[in-house]
Structure formats: C-alpha cells, structure tokens
Design a protein around this motif. Structure first.
Motif, short mmCIF file in Angstrom:
data_model
loop_
_atom_site.label_atom_id
_atom_site.label_comp_id
_atom_site.label_asym_id
_atom_site.label_seq_id
_atom_site.Cartn_x
_atom_site.Cartn_y
_atom_site.Cartn_z
N MET A 26 41.36 -69.14 -28.44
CA MET A 26 42.29 -68.42 -29.33
C MET A 26 43.69 -69.01 -29.20
O MET A 26 44.52 -68.51 -28.45
CB MET A 26 42.31 -66.93 -28.97
CG MET A 26 40.94 -66.26 -29.05
SD MET A 26 41.04 -64.48 -28.86
CE MET A 26 41.44 -64.31 -27.11
N ASP A 27 43.95 -70.07 -29.94
CA ASP A 27 45.22 -70.79 -29.75
C ASP A 27 46.13 -70.70 -30.99
O ASP A 27 45.65 -70.50 -32.10
CB ASP A 27 44.92 -72.27 -29.42
CG ASP A 27 46.10 -72.95 -28.73
OD1 ASP A 27 47.02 -72.24 -28.31
OD2 ASP A 27 46.07 -74.19 -28.62
N GLY A 28 47.41 -70.87 -30.76
CA GLY A 28 48.38 -70.94 -31.87
C GLY A 28 49.18 -69.66 -32.06
O GLY A 28 49.93 -69.53 -33.03
N ASN A 29 49.06 -68.71 -31.14
CA ASN A 29 49.81 -67.45 -31.26
C ASN A 29 51.32 -67.70 -31.23
O ASN A 29 52.08 -67.10 -31.98
CB ASN A 29 49.47 -66.49 -30.11
CG ASN A 29 48.03 -66.06 -30.12
OD1 ASN A 29 47.32 -66.28 -31.10
ND2 ASN A 29 47.59 -65.43 -29.04
N GLY A 30 51.74 -68.59 -30.32
CA GLY A 30 53.17 -68.87 -30.16
C GLY A 30 53.74 -69.51 -31.41
O GLY A 30 54.81 -69.12 -31.91
N ARG A 31 53.02 -70.50 -31.96
CA ARG A 31 53.50 -71.18 -33.17
C ARG A 31 53.53 -70.24 -34.37
O ARG A 31 54.42 -70.29 -35.20
CB ARG A 31 52.64 -72.41 -33.46
CG ARG A 31 53.05 -73.61 -32.62
CD ARG A 31 51.98 -74.66 -32.55
NE ARG A 31 50.91 -74.24 -31.65
CZ ARG A 31 49.74 -74.86 -31.56
NH1 ARG A 31 49.49 -75.90 -32.33
NH2 ARG A 31 48.84 -74.43 -30.70
N ARG A 40 57.23 -64.75 -28.94
CA ARG A 40 55.85 -65.19 -28.70
C ARG A 40 54.92 -63.99 -28.48
O ARG A 40 53.76 -64.01 -28.89
CB ARG A 40 55.80 -66.12 -27.49
CG ARG A 40 56.49 -67.46 -27.73
CD ARG A 40 56.42 -68.32 -26.47
NE ARG A 40 55.05 -68.67 -26.14
CZ ARG A 40 54.39 -69.71 -26.65
NH1 ARG A 40 54.97 -70.50 -27.51
NH2 ARG A 40 53.15 -69.95 -26.29
N HIS A 44 51.01 -62.96 -29.74
CA HIS A 44 49.87 -62.57 -28.91
C HIS A 44 49.30 -61.22 -29.39
O HIS A 44 48.09 -61.01 -29.41
CB HIS A 44 50.28 -62.48 -27.44
CG HIS A 44 50.69 -63.81 -26.87
ND1 HIS A 44 49.97 -64.96 -27.09
CD2 HIS A 44 51.75 -64.17 -26.10
CE1 HIS A 44 50.57 -65.98 -26.47
NE2 HIS A 44 51.65 -65.52 -25.87
N ALA A 70 41.21 -65.93 -23.46
CA ALA A 70 42.41 -65.12 -23.63
C ALA A 70 43.53 -65.53 -22.68
O ALA A 70 44.71 -65.38 -23.00
CB ALA A 70 42.08 -63.65 -23.42
N ASN A 75 47.54 -70.72 -17.40
CA ASN A 75 48.55 -69.95 -18.15
C ASN A 75 49.52 -69.18 -17.24
O ASN A 75 50.57 -68.71 -17.69
CB ASN A 75 47.90 -68.99 -19.16
CG ASN A 75 47.31 -69.68 -20.37
OD1 ASN A 75 46.32 -69.23 -20.95
ND2 ASN A 75 47.91 -70.79 -20.79
N ARG A 78 53.28 -70.09 -17.28
CA ARG A 78 54.23 -69.74 -18.36
C ARG A 78 55.32 -68.81 -17.81
O ARG A 78 55.16 -68.23 -16.74
CB ARG A 78 53.46 -69.05 -19.49
CG ARG A 78 52.48 -70.00 -20.14
CD ARG A 78 51.94 -69.46 -21.42
NE ARG A 78 51.00 -70.41 -22.01
CZ ARG A 78 50.58 -70.35 -23.25
NH1 ARG A 78 50.99 -69.38 -24.04
NH2 ARG A 78 49.74 -71.24 -23.71
N LEU A 86 51.30 -60.76 -21.85
CA LEU A 86 49.85 -61.01 -22.03
C LEU A 86 49.03 -60.03 -21.19
O LEU A 86 48.00 -59.51 -21.65
CB LEU A 86 49.53 -62.46 -21.66
CG LEU A 86 49.90 -63.48 -22.74
CD1 LEU A 86 49.97 -64.89 -22.16
CD2 LEU A 86 48.90 -63.43 -23.89
C1 IPE Z 1 47.19 -68.87 -27.28
O1 IPE Z 1 48.38 -69.05 -27.95
C2 IPE Z 1 47.24 -67.71 -26.31
C3 IPE Z 1 47.29 -68.10 -24.90
C4 IPE Z 1 47.19 -69.31 -24.45
C5 IPE Z 1 47.47 -67.05 -23.95
P1 IPE Z 1 49.56 -69.93 -27.35
O2 IPE Z 1 50.51 -69.01 -26.63
O3 IPE Z 1 49.06 -71.05 -26.55
O4 IPE Z 1 50.23 -70.42 -28.70
P2 IPE Z 1 50.86 -71.85 -28.96
O5 IPE Z 1 49.83 -72.87 -28.60
O6 IPE Z 1 52.09 -71.95 -28.11
O7 IPE Z 1 51.16 -71.84 -30.43
#
Ligand code: IPE
Ligand code: IPE
Ligand code: MG
Length: 248
Positions: A26-31, A40, A44, A70, A75, A78, A86
């Motif tokens: 499940m990637d790309g939540n931050g973008r 961010r 999530h 998840a 992670n 971070r 999270l």
């Molecule tokens: C995925 O989204 C969620 C986790 C890794 C917890 P990201 O937080 O990695 O989102 P991007 O990759 O920075 O867009």
C-alpha cells in the motif's frame, strides 16, 4: 497540479479464475497527501479507508486472502510524528474491528514481529483476532512491523533452537519446514503482488512467499486505488502464463 483522468473502458475477467491470495504494497499515501497540500498523516488515513473498500470488494468477487503491507520493519526510521500517526491509525483499525467486520465474514490477522509493537497495539491485535475467530470469509493479513528478512531470520532461529535442543536434525530442515514458520503459513503463497504509486520494488515484502508470485504495478497512489483497478489487475493476471519453472 495533475490528476489522472478516470478511464471509462470496460474491464472484464473470468470469475472462475480469481487469484486466491493477493499481496498489496500500500504505497503512495505521502505523495497523495503532498499533492493536496495535506499532512502525510492525512494520506495514511485515506489509505486506511481505501483498504476497507478494497477488502470488501475483493471479498465480494471471491478472493480468499489479502496480505496488505501497512508498516515495514524499516518504517521505524521515519520521523516520530509519522510513526505515531501510523500506530494510531493501526490502533483505530484494530479497535474498530467489530464495526469494520459487522455483517461481513472476513477475518483480520496481523502478520509481522508483533512482539516488537507497543503494548497498546498488541492488546488490540488480540482483540481484533478474537472478534474474527468464528468468521470464515476472506482473510486479511495486515503486515505490521513486517520485514521479509526478519521473518526468515525469525524462522531460522526457531529451527536452530530445535536443533540445539536435539529435537531436530539439520538434514530434516526442508523448504516446507521453513514455510510453516512464515507469518503467513495459514494462507497459500500469494498468486500476485501488487504495488501502486509507480514504484517497482518489493521493499522487503514476502521475500520467501514471492518465489513464484506474479507482479503488477500501477501509477495510481494507494488512496486513489479503486475496485476498478482490482478488475484491471485481475484481467491482466488472467493473461499471464504461470509456468512455475516447468514447460508446456
Ligand atoms: C505507504 O505510503 C504507507 C507506508 C509506508 C506506511 P508512503 O508513506 O510510503 O507514501 P509515499 O511513498 O511517501 O508517497
Ligand atoms: C513499503 O513502502 C512499505 C509499506 C507500504 C508499508 P515504503 O514507502 O516504505 O518503501 P520504499 O522506502 O519506497 O522502498
Ligand atoms: Mg512509500
């Protein structure tokens, strides 16, 4: 700002050949959040909602299990604020398991190094799994504090202790005995692993189980991922020729 235009093309697939187990990174939540000028954590939160919708849809078309990545063992590096957000989301997801599963037959399991999670989360893991106990539908494995290398290392330690105790001979160690010690031993290996957000890597996800999994990538960020994307993925999956090293 650029938002992808939703395509209206028809997607069809054979309802008899649905992948049994789907792995989702499940990637790309931050973008997704950044594009909207949001923190961010908002990405999530939206991602957690997407997971609920996708699980419900997959259950309706007959998928047997999903393993959703998840939170990885990496992670933790971070910023504390993001890790806390999270963990709070995970807590809510598990604490609301009765509501999330109401009227549904799906099962929640948490896979990963559970011992390394904060006490309050561990307690909710027990709660969510207990709520799911009598359900027999789709199994949702939430991969939390999960790392493929950690999982294999952990399995190795278990076997090494048995050898040390004289309960196991090294020659008796087989692929099967290792498979049984993976956190996902209760489900078959994933038929397909999918990664939204345009990244083309495994990032330590199901390294052992992925030996013969198909891969599927999408540019859509996870919070925007929809049942229509699942349809596209299944249609593509059904065009693949899985040979498992054999010949025709
Ligand atoms: C995925 O989204 C969620 C986790 C890794 C917890 P990201 O937080 O990695 O989102 P991007 O990759 O920075 O867009
Ligand atoms: C993988 O995504 C982990 C999860 C989706 C939980 P990351 O965003 O952490 O992976 P990298 O850092 O891009 O490889
Ligand atoms: Mg990412």
């Amino acid at each position: 700002m650029f938002f992808r235009k939703k395509s209206k093309e028809e997607v069809s697939f054979d309802k008899e050949r649905i992948p049994r187990h789907i792995g989702i990174i499940m990637d790309g939540n931050g973008r997704w959040a950044k594009r909207r000028g949001l923190p961010r954590s908002a990405g999530h939160k939206a991602g957690a909602e997407t997971l609920k919708k996708i699980v419900e849809y997959c259950e309706s078309i007959g998928v047997e299990s999903i393993t959703a990545y998840a939170f990885s063992t990496e992670n933790w590096s971070r910023p504390k604020e993001e890790v806390d957000a999270l963990m709070d989301l995970l807590y809510d997801y598990l604490a609301n398991a009765d509501k999330n599963l109401a009227g549904r037959n799906s099962v929640i399991r948490v896979v990963g190094n559970i011992a390394g999670l904060p006490e309050r989360i561990r307690e909710k893991v027990g709660y969510a799994e207990a709520i799911s106990k009598d359900k027999t539908g789709l199994i949702l494995n939430l991969a939390v504090n999960y790392g493929g290398r950690e999982e294999i290392t952990n399995a190795t330690k278990v076997l090494a202790k048995k050898v040390q105790a004289g309960e196991l001979h090294p020659e008796e160690i087989t692929e099967e005995s290792l498979s049984k010690l993976m956190y996902t031993a209760h489900v078959p290996d994933p038929d397909i692993i999918i990664r939204p957000s345009g990244e083309l890597r495994l990032s330590n996800f199901m390294l052992w189980q992925a030996a013969y999994s198909e891969f599927w990538y999408s540019d859509v960020n996870w919070p925007d991922f929809s049942p229509r994307d699942i349809d596209r993925m299944i249609a593509d999956y059904q065009k693949r020729d899985r040979r498992f090293g054999g010949h025709k």
